[in-house]
Design a protein around this motif. Structure first.
Motif, PDB file in Angstrom:
ATOM      1  N   ALA B 215       0.848  -1.204   0.000  1.00 60.02           N
ATOM      2  CA  ALA B 215       0.000   0.000   0.000  1.00 60.02           C
ATOM      3  C   ALA B 215       0.882   1.252   0.000  1.00 60.02           C
ATOM      4  O   ALA B 215       0.643   2.209  -0.746  1.00 60.02           O
ATOM      5  N   ARG B 216       1.925   1.227   0.839  1.00 54.22           N
ATOM      6  CA  ARG B 216       2.857   2.361   0.901  1.00 54.22           C
ATOM      7  C   ARG B 216       3.555   2.561  -0.436  1.00 54.22           C
ATOM      8  O   ARG B 216       3.667   3.683  -0.945  1.00 54.22           O
ATOM      9  N   GLU B 217       4.070   1.464  -0.999  1.00 55.18           N
ATOM     10  CA  GLU B 217       4.791   1.552  -2.280  1.00 55.18           C
ATOM     11  C   GLU B 217       3.902   2.105  -3.390  1.00 55.18           C
ATOM     12  O   GLU B 217       4.325   2.937  -4.196  1.00 55.18           O
ATOM     13  N   ALA B 224      -0.149   9.134  -4.578  1.00 53.93           N
ATOM     14  CA  ALA B 224      -1.360   9.149  -3.739  1.00 53.93           C
ATOM     15  C   ALA B 224      -0.948   9.173  -2.264  1.00 53.93           C
ATOM     16  O   ALA B 224       0.211   8.939  -1.917  1.00 53.93           O
ATOM     17  N   LEU B 225      -1.915   9.434  -1.397  1.00 49.26           N
ATOM     18  CA  LEU B 225      -1.643   9.481   0.045  1.00 49.26           C
ATOM     19  C   LEU B 225      -2.182   8.219   0.721  1.00 49.26           C
ATOM     20  O   LEU B 225      -3.260   7.730   0.379  1.00 49.26           O
ATOM     21  N   LEU B 226      -1.423   7.727   1.694  1.00 49.86           N
ATOM     22  CA  LEU B 226      -1.866   6.575   2.480  1.00 49.86           C
ATOM     23  C   LEU B 226      -2.530   7.080   3.763  1.00 49.86           C
ATOM     24  O   LEU B 226      -1.930   7.843   4.522  1.00 49.86           O
ATOM     25  N   VAL B 227      -3.771   6.657   3.971  1.00 51.21           N
ATOM     26  CA  VAL B 227      -4.548   7.076   5.142  1.00 51.21           C
ATOM     27  C   VAL B 227      -4.750   5.882   6.060  1.00 51.21           C
ATOM     28  O   VAL B 227      -5.355   4.879   5.660  1.00 51.21           O
ATOM     29  N   CYS B 241       1.536   5.080  15.446  1.00 50.37           N
ATOM     30  CA  CYS B 241       0.587   4.477  14.520  1.00 50.37           C
ATOM     31  C   CYS B 241       0.710   2.954  14.592  1.00 50.37           C
ATOM     32  O   CYS B 241       1.775   2.410  14.871  1.00 50.37           O
ATOM     33  N   SER B 242      -0.390   2.283  14.328  1.00 48.54           N
ATOM     34  CA  SER B 242      -0.425   0.830  14.509  1.00 48.54           C
ATOM     35  C   SER B 242       0.415   0.073  13.488  1.00 48.54           C
ATOM     36  O   SER B 242       0.706  -1.093  13.684  1.00 48.54           O
ATOM     37  N   TRP B 243       0.766   0.699  12.393  1.00 48.06           N
ATOM     38  CA  TRP B 243       1.602   0.020  11.406  1.00 48.06           C
ATOM     39  C   TRP B 243       3.093   0.339  11.573  1.00 48.06           C
ATOM     40  O   TRP B 243       3.909  -0.085  10.766  1.00 48.06           O
ATOM     41  N   SER B 244       3.429   1.099  12.630  1.00 54.22           N
ATOM     42  CA  SER B 244       4.845   1.455  12.779  1.00 54.22           C
ATOM     43  C   SER B 244       5.706   0.214  13.011  1.00 54.22           C
ATOM     44  O   SER B 244       6.847   0.156  12.573  1.00 54.22           O
ATOM     45  N   HIS B 245       5.113  -0.826  13.682  1.00 53.45           N
ATOM     46  CA  HIS B 245       5.907  -2.047  13.901  1.00 53.45           C
ATOM     47  C   HIS B 245       6.142  -2.804  12.598  1.00 53.45           C
ATOM     48  O   HIS B 245       6.990  -3.681  12.518  1.00 53.45           O
ATOM     49  N   LEU B 246       5.369  -2.449  11.554  1.00 54.27           N
ATOM     50  CA  LEU B 246       5.598  -3.060  10.229  1.00 54.27           C
ATOM     51  C   LEU B 246       6.529  -2.185   9.391  1.00 54.27           C
ATOM     52  O   LEU B 246       6.823  -2.501   8.236  1.00 54.27           O
ATOM     53  N   PRO B 250       1.921   6.146   7.410  1.00 54.38           N
ATOM     54  CA  PRO B 250       0.962   6.781   6.496  1.00 54.38           C
ATOM     55  C   PRO B 250       1.284   8.252   6.281  1.00 54.38           C
ATOM     56  O   PRO B 250       2.148   8.816   6.958  1.00 54.38           O
ATOM     57  N   ASP B 251       0.545   8.878   5.356  1.00 51.89           N
ATOM     58  CA  ASP B 251       0.606  10.333   5.193  1.00 51.89           C
ATOM     59  C   ASP B 251      -0.409  11.016   6.091  1.00 51.89           C
ATOM     60  O   ASP B 251      -0.205  12.140   6.536  1.00 51.89           O
ATOM     61  N   LEU B 252      -1.542  10.327   6.285  1.00 56.44           N
ATOM     62  CA  LEU B 252      -2.621  10.859   7.117  1.00 56.44           C
ATOM     63  C   LEU B 252      -3.069   9.755   8.070  1.00 56.44           C
ATOM     64  O   LEU B 252      -3.126   8.577   7.686  1.00 56.44           O
ATOM     65  N   SER B 253      -3.387  10.120   9.303  1.00 55.72           N
ATOM     66  CA  SER B 253      -3.979   9.142  10.216  1.00 55.72           C
ATOM     67  C   SER B 253      -5.131   9.798  10.961  1.00 55.72           C
ATOM     68  O   SER B 253      -5.086  10.999  11.260  1.00 55.72           O
ATOM     69  N   THR B 254      -6.161   9.022  11.228  1.00 57.05           N
ATOM     70  CA  THR B 254      -7.377   9.542  11.856  1.00 57.05           C
ATOM     71  C   THR B 254      -7.538   8.901  13.221  1.00 57.05           C
ATOM     72  O   THR B 254      -7.330   7.697  13.383  1.00 57.05           O
TER      73      THR B 254
END
Lengths: 422, 422
Positions: B215-217, B224-227, B241-246, B250-254
């Motif tokens: 998704a990031r790639e 595009a932006l990753l939300v 962020c919950s994906w930091s361990h991966l 993202p560009d945006l987080s809610t």
């Protein structure tokens, strides 16, 4: 005016908040000496970050109806907070609040609760479409119904498709409303209306009885729903819907702002004519069932029913408007005070880029009175005749300063867009 | 179970609230003996309207992260409320909160505040479109990003145009994500992702590292932006962020839910890659600048940084999952516990209309433990090992009751739709 602390906060915010500030409380389109931040509030007064105290004629853009930090309202909030607020289900106070609103608001047979005014207007849109199984909605050009993509006034990032199936008409213009209804054909789901014209940057206008009545008739004839957007004006003009004095009742009405005197609560009220649509839609939010703002709202509604707050606001509004009018006349200014007395908007004649308005507003601020140069203001029940008289004294002195300064006033570059778009 | 008071409240609500209740906290799709209303809460426990006390594994559907009625968090809230809450501008606490979030969340360079999770996801949508000047967004089929028309799971009253320029993919399915990106061509504005699959009614799934990385790639390749939609999971899985361990940012987080431990606050955080878009949009709300929830959030964030709450939640979650698993095995049930330990979802094998799940959940409730038969649950920091052990004891007894009752269980008519749609 010393704005050292305010400037320091702005500098920090520039780093971590896009544009330094966002939304309707940004001072970007206010005079440069206006404070962005406030550190304290009580009753009708605000304290800025540099120790300045002002009489606040904005009332938080509406939510402050009974005074900042009202003891009884906040006590009701805190008591419910200690008992339970955001839970795994609603508290009984939700039922009591719905019953109370249904009792107080003539057309209302039911209530749904939410957080933003825009939640309520968006639900009204969806309920109307679900109820009628039609798509088209009519709203007035320039009227503000929130900042969700379907209605936000600045459309960066918004798509045409977000605003599909909408027809714009002109407020108070029966012919343009009729034309819009004709254009909608057999697909009209709803007509949205503000209780009066309270658009920014222009004179406010009372609703014409013929316009309100025609909106109701057209809905009845076509089977569309009439939505009255009371978010801004609700309970400041009436203890019922704002059009009840015109004999016009909507099918749906949207409420927010002062409903819980600054605690986050908004609501969609509806008639049985819209109940099936309301049962069909799915709209919810993590904090929509919060009990504490509902408890605060019950105290607000009790105050609305049992006190003369409304007559007081009307009297204060009249005192302010007539006093300002006299002083502007005496100083030789064409100064238009439009809208209901308790929600006035001030504009100078011959002031396309608001240079007079900005100068005068800054002068008012320097004398401890916060006015807005292009948005309607709000009175609150915590204001006194002495407060209004303070504002009138400040106005008299500010008109005199403006009289002296007027010939040499520089253009207000950031408001130049007004003369281009009007 | 005596539900006299709850039934009386429901009967009153039937009159004044469409369908008697609305939104995600409606018990319409829960076992009939579940209470709809709660009158009190403290720590990890709720009291219903008939005096029943339960250990609450729903935690208000997420907001309860540090316990109901947490003294220090509510004290911070009340202190700011007494100083000033909803004002004519923000209080300095807004700047401090934005700085704190930017410090804590790796990708974040800025913050915008709002009230609903859906405000934040809708702003993310608009910011992405404003930033990229493109329209198309990709989101996973069945993923919940709020209940505004563009994403609400039940679409009565919603138009096709409200959901234009969206492409659905399957979560964790790289090929379907790639196909969606290909379909978007040169118009891709954003890819939305939940931190893990937490859809209702089905097994939860951890994010696959390959999916997150891809998704990031794909965003990097297409501009595009990753939300990342952290509204539900935020700060329950990570202090970042919950994906930091991966290794994926993202560009945006809610964010929302637990951000102020039940006080109404949500946020959109963004990287500088999305700052211009954030500066361009117009989104606001009457209560978005409320200072008291922000003060509460600062105390929440301090707790997140300075305590072992996260490790405690993980340990408690593990204790719950392994204990339940053992007891289900011993009773001979296929019982799936999916998702992170601190946000588990329980489903029985061979239970298409949830008759086992409903029976078992009701049995748990009768023993004082509130579980949800088809939605993920939440642990909170106010829970203890003794609480988990109480849940395990209740589970053991409930499995035994289910073992005895299973052969004769009646179908759950209201959940029959599940076997039709799956």
């Amino acid at each position: 005016m010393d704005r050292r602390n305010d400037r320091a906060l702005r500098a920090r915010a520039e780093v971590v908040i896009p544009g330094g500030m966002f939304g309707h409380q940004s001072t970007a389109l206010l005079p440069d000496d206006y404070p962005q931040y406030f550190v304290k509030a009580k009753g009708a007064h605000l304290w800025d970050a540099d120790g300045g105290k002002v009489l606040d004629l904005m009332c938080a853009y509406g939510p402050n109806l009974f005074g900042y930090g009202d003891e009884a309202i906040d006590a009701a909030f805190i008591a419910q907070l200690r008992q339970g607020d955001t839970l795994t289900g609603p508290a009984p106070v939700m039922v009591e609040l719905a019953e109370t609103l249904v009792d107080m608001v003539g057309h209302a047979d039911w209530a749904l609760f939410c957080k933003n005014g825009g939640d309520a207007t968006t639900m009204a849109l969806t309920v109307a479409r679900a109820q009628t199984r039609r798509k088209t909605v009519i709203r007035a050009r320039g009227a503000y119904h929130g900042s969700t993509p379907w209605c936000t006034p600045r459309t960066a990032g918004v798509l045409e498709s977000d605003r599909a199936h909408q027809i714009l008409c002109d407020y108070n213009d029966v012919a343009s409303l009729e034309a819009a209804v004709a254009e909608a054909g057999d697909d009209l789901a709803a007509i949205f209306a503000a209780p009066f014209r309270h658009d920014a940057f222009i004179d406010q206008a009372e609703p014409e009885a013929a316009y309100a009545a025609r909106a109701r008739e057209l809905c009845d004839r076509t089977g569309a729903l009439l939505v009255l957007d009371e978010v801004r004006a609700g309970f400041r003009l009436s203890r019922d819907c704002s059009w009840s004095h015109l004999g016009v009742e909507p099918d749906l009405s949207t409420w927010g702002k002062g409903l819980a005197n600054g605690h986050a609560l908004s609501a969609l009220l509806g008639s049985d004519s819209a109940r099936k649509g309301a049962e069909a839609i799915y709209a919810t939010g993590s904090f929509w069932y919060q009990a504490a703002p509902m408890a605060a709202s019950l105290e607000v509604l009790r105050r609305i029913r049992e006190t003369d707050y409304l007559e007081r606001l009307e009297t204060l509004g009249e005192r302010l408007a007539s006093g300002l009018s006299e002083r502007a006349d005496a100083a030789g200014f064409g100064f238009r005070i439009t809208g209901p007395g308790q929600m006035p908007l001030f504009l100078f004649d011959e002031d396309p880029d608001l240079r007079k308005g900005f100068f005068w507003s800054s002068a008012m601020l320097a004398k401890g009175v916060y006015v807005h140069p292009w948005h309607n203001m709000f009175l609150c029940d915590a204001m006194t005749e002495a407060d209004i008289d303070q504002a009138l004294d400040a106005a008299e002195a500010s008109f005199a300063e403006l009289r002296a300064a007027a010939p040499g006033l520089a253009p207000v570059a950031k408001m130049a867009f007004l003369s281009q778009t009007r």
